[in-house]
Design a protein around this motif. Structure first.
Motif, PDB file in Angstrom:
ATOM      1  N   GLY A 109       0.810  -1.209   0.000  1.00  0.00           N
ATOM      2  CA  GLY A 109       0.000   0.000   0.000  1.00  0.00           C
ATOM      3  C   GLY A 109       0.842   1.257   0.000  1.00  0.00           C
ATOM      4  N   ASP A 110       2.004   1.237   0.686  1.00  0.00           N
ATOM      5  CA  ASP A 110       2.891   2.397   0.674  1.00  0.00           C
ATOM      6  C   ASP A 110       3.427   2.672  -0.725  1.00  0.00           C
ATOM      7  OD1 ASP A 110       2.515   2.709   3.361  1.00  0.00           O
ATOM      8  OD2 ASP A 110       4.333   1.626   3.944  1.00  0.00           O
ATOM      9  N   ARG A 113       0.199   3.896  -2.844  1.00  0.00           N
ATOM     10  CA  ARG A 113      -0.377   5.174  -2.418  1.00  0.00           C
ATOM     11  C   ARG A 113       0.653   6.281  -2.491  1.00  0.00           C
ATOM     12  NH1 ARG A 113      -2.268   2.053   1.906  1.00  0.00           N
ATOM     13  NH2 ARG A 113      -0.668   3.045   3.187  1.00  0.00           N
ATOM     14  N   SER A 118       3.776  14.333  -4.050  1.00  0.00           N
ATOM     15  CA  SER A 118       2.952  13.620  -5.029  1.00  0.00           C
ATOM     16  C   SER A 118       3.743  13.179  -6.247  1.00  0.00           C
ATOM     17  CB  SER A 118       1.777  14.515  -5.457  1.00  0.00           C
ATOM     18  OG  SER A 118       2.272  15.729  -6.024  1.00  0.00           O
ATOM     19  N   SER A 121       6.010  10.136  -5.251  1.00  0.00           N
ATOM     20  CA  SER A 121       5.247   8.926  -4.990  1.00  0.00           C
ATOM     21  C   SER A 121       4.670   8.360  -6.286  1.00  0.00           C
ATOM     22  CB  SER A 121       4.127   9.212  -3.992  1.00  0.00           C
ATOM     23  OG  SER A 121       3.251  10.189  -4.518  1.00  0.00           O
ATOM     24  N   HIS A 122       4.241   9.244  -7.183  1.00  0.00           N
ATOM     25  CA  HIS A 122       3.729   8.773  -8.471  1.00  0.00           C
ATOM     26  C   HIS A 122       4.832   8.071  -9.253  1.00  0.00           C
ATOM     27  CE1 HIS A 122       1.495   8.628 -12.209  1.00  0.00           C
ATOM     28  NE2 HIS A 122       2.513   9.227 -12.812  1.00  0.00           N
TER      29      HIS A 122
END
Length: 315
Positions: A109-110, A113, A118, A121-122
């Motif tokens: 999930g880490d 998500r 942003s 993480s993307h």
């Protein structure tokens, strides 16, 4: 002009080709020495090409945060795989590995998500999950999820999967008591008894085994009716395997049997059903015999009787 490192490798290749033609032990020794030298040259070449300068621009490199997430998922996958393998027989997957599985879900999930800013993480999700055809992280995650669902571990755990449910704890406790009773009474068997005579086990452990069997049947009924977890109608693999082991020991190894408490009603109903054909044929026979006793006068006799009555009237 070729770089010095490439020229030295070319000389090594020529020397190796010449050494192959040399017969005898000297050729083998020369080949080993040249192989070692070629390995050293290759390491020096790699250091000259990549050392200190990092990867070239056309080869993507993971960001530090992405590397940390990937390493955490790899460690979680290894821990869960080891737990599943060690607990395969007897099956103890759900009770022993649920913490590893929950941590692995958190690691995945880490990655999927937003973690950090942003854009980073993307890039982590895209680089780790979908940047190649194999998609090894996604494949591993799907494998663990399918294994966990096939084992029906959700039926052994609480709704938040933080631990075993109360009914599972009760069953496992009674299961351990039953095995302890088996072991204790086996140690007390007389040495003069035959190996197939387990009278003490059957007599002393009958109550404990019956309680375990009744509890298992109740858990099955609760799951069919959508019991405490509300998941699959099957119990989790840990409980099913424990009950299968106990039943095999009780019926096959010890040759014991549990007397049925509903024996009298079953015998009564069976006897009633068996006597139904006898009652039917007997009643049919009596009814047909009674019909034969009823006499029906023929029409000719009835007409003659009426004629005699008329003559007596006018005489």
């Amino acid at each position: 002009m070729a770089p010095p490192c490439c020229f030295s490798l070319l000389l090594l290749a020529v020397a190796l080709a010449l050494a192959v033609r040399v017969p005898g032990p000297a050729a083998a020794e020369a080949r080993r020495a040249l192989a070692v030298e070629a390995l050293v040259e290759a390491e020096e070449l790699a250091e000259e090409l990549w050392g200190g300068a990092g990867l070239p621009g056309d080869l993507p490199e993971l960001e530090p945060e992405c590397r940390r997430l990937l390493a955490a998922f790899a460690e979680g996958s290894a821990a869960l795989t080891g737990c599943l393998g060690r607990r395969a027989r007897p099956v103890r997957l759900c009770q022993a590995c649920h913490r590893h599985y929950r941590r692995l879900l958190a690691h995945y999930g880490d990655i999927a998500r937003a973690v950090g800013n942003s854009s980073e993480s993307h890039n982590c999700a895209k680089s780790i999950l979908t940047s190649d055809r194999l998609q090894i992280v996604v494949t591993l995650s799907e494998f663990f999820n399918e294994t966990w669902e096939a084992a029906n571990c959700a039926n052994c755990l609480k709704n938040n999967s933080e631990g075993l449910s109360n009914s599972t704890v009760e069953f496992l406790d009674l299961f351990n008591k039953t095995l302890t009773c088996f072991e204790h009474n086996l140690q007390g068997q007389s040495i003069y008894l035959s190996p197939n005579n387990y009278t003490e086990v059957c007599k002393n452990c009958n109550k404990t085994y019956k309680m375990l069997n009744d509890l298992y049947n109740n858990l099955q009924r609760m799951n069919r009716e959508g019991g405490e977890s509300g998941h699959s109608a099957h119990l989790c693999i840990d409980v099913e395997d424990a009950m299968n082991i106990t039943r095999k020991l009780w019926s096959r190894a010890f040759n014991c049997s549990v007397p049925c408490s509903d024996t009298v009603p079953v015998i009564a109903v069976s006897s009633f059903i068996l006597f139904l054909p006898i009652v039917f044929y007997l009643s049919s026979f009596l009814h047909s015999k009674q019909k034969k006793r009823i006499l029906i006068l023929p029409k000719r006799i009835q007409s003659n009787a009426s004629l005699v009555n008329i003559q007596e009237k006018y005489s």
